[in-house]
Scaffold this motif. Structure first.
Motif: not given
Length: 283
Positions: A120, A122, A125, A176
């Motif tokens: 990921n 970011h 999640e 996201g």
């Protein structure tokens, strides 16, 4: 109907999940299908395992659908487990049997059809994917029928689809994670998938948070394991009392998550498409 559940969790991950919430990811799908498609025949296979085998005389082409569960496998790593799981997904595409997958299931279909997966961008999640919105294609797609313009869903993942393969349609995104839902058509087969988890209950969200507490602290989503436990306790209490508006308010959730039928929208829509249109999933 006849369903095959493909669970790519390695044995140690299955054991850890069972200790946490009482069932593996594939067993969660089995329980759900018993409710959504009563009377259906359901088999479970573990394609990442070296000794995995379908029931005697069976093949992916002999089922009405194959459903791919989540898994901690990193699909960008060249391991025997990944190679076996990808080979099984390719065999499913080639069989023409329609498939559905959540989380790593979407990632597996992506890699099998020629796309890529990465960590990921970011960070994790964790708990719930927020404000998922359908693309123009997604707004017209039967998998997302009944979803509002923006919705939340149970989600916990550290990897994501980087590039969809040729023959894929992006159906939903959020800030996201770009690929929250997609359709992939490849080698004569069709796959509907989501990065989130419409199949799991809030008790399983709480269990996932607890299992990954150290990682969530390391990523900066919580300052301590105690903070993760406090969040997990709120989610677990909402599972036990889904009508508790105070808990839903504290967690920032609405009935897209707290109501089990709405939470399971994509899987119910997949089954409905099978019943209406058969293996093509489309008129």
């Amino acid at each position: 109907m006849r369903f095959l559940i493909a669970e790519s969790e390695p044995p140690e991950a299955r054991d850890e999940r069972r200790k946490s919430v009482g069932r593996s990811s594939g067993e969660t799908y089995l329980d759900l299908l018993a409710r959504l498609a009563p009377g259906a025949t359901c088999h479970r296979v573990t394609p990442a395992d070296a000794d995995s085998a379908l029931p005697p005389g069976e093949s992916p082409g002999g089922y009405d659908a194959v459903l791919f569960s989540g898994s901690p496998l990193a699909l960008y790593e060249e391991t025997p487990e990944v190679r076996r799981a990808v080979a099984f997904m390719r065999a499913t595409f080639a069989s023409g049997t329609p498939a559905f997958g959540s989380c790593a299931g979407l990632q597996l279909a992506t890699v099998a059809a020629g796309g890529t997966v990465r960590r990921n961008l970011h960070g994790p999640e964790a708990g719930f994917a927020r404000r998922i919105t359908a693309t123009e294609s997604g707004r017209a797609h039967p998998m997302l029928a009944g979803r509002p313009a923006a919705y939340d869903a149970p989600s916990i993942h550290t990897d994501e689809v980087e590039t969809l393969p040729a023959g894929a349609s992006l159906l939903a995104s959020n800030r996201g994670t770009t690929v929250q839902a997609a359709e992939i058509r490849h080698d004569g087969g069709v796959f509907w998938g989501v990065q989130y988890h419409p199949e799991i209950g809030l008790d399983e969200v709480a269990g996932a948070l607890r299992r990954q507490a150290d990682d969530l602290v390391e990523s900066g989503l919580a300052l301590s394991p105690a903070e993760v436990e406090a969040q997990a306790a709120l989610v677990e209490n909402l599972h036990r009392e889904p009508d508790r508006r105070d808990l839903a308010w504290r967690l920032g959730l609405d009935d897209q998550v707290t109501d089990s039928e709405r939470r399971q929208t994509e899987i119910q829509n997949f089954i409905d498409a099978l019943l209406r249109h058969g293996r093509s999933l489309a008129p």
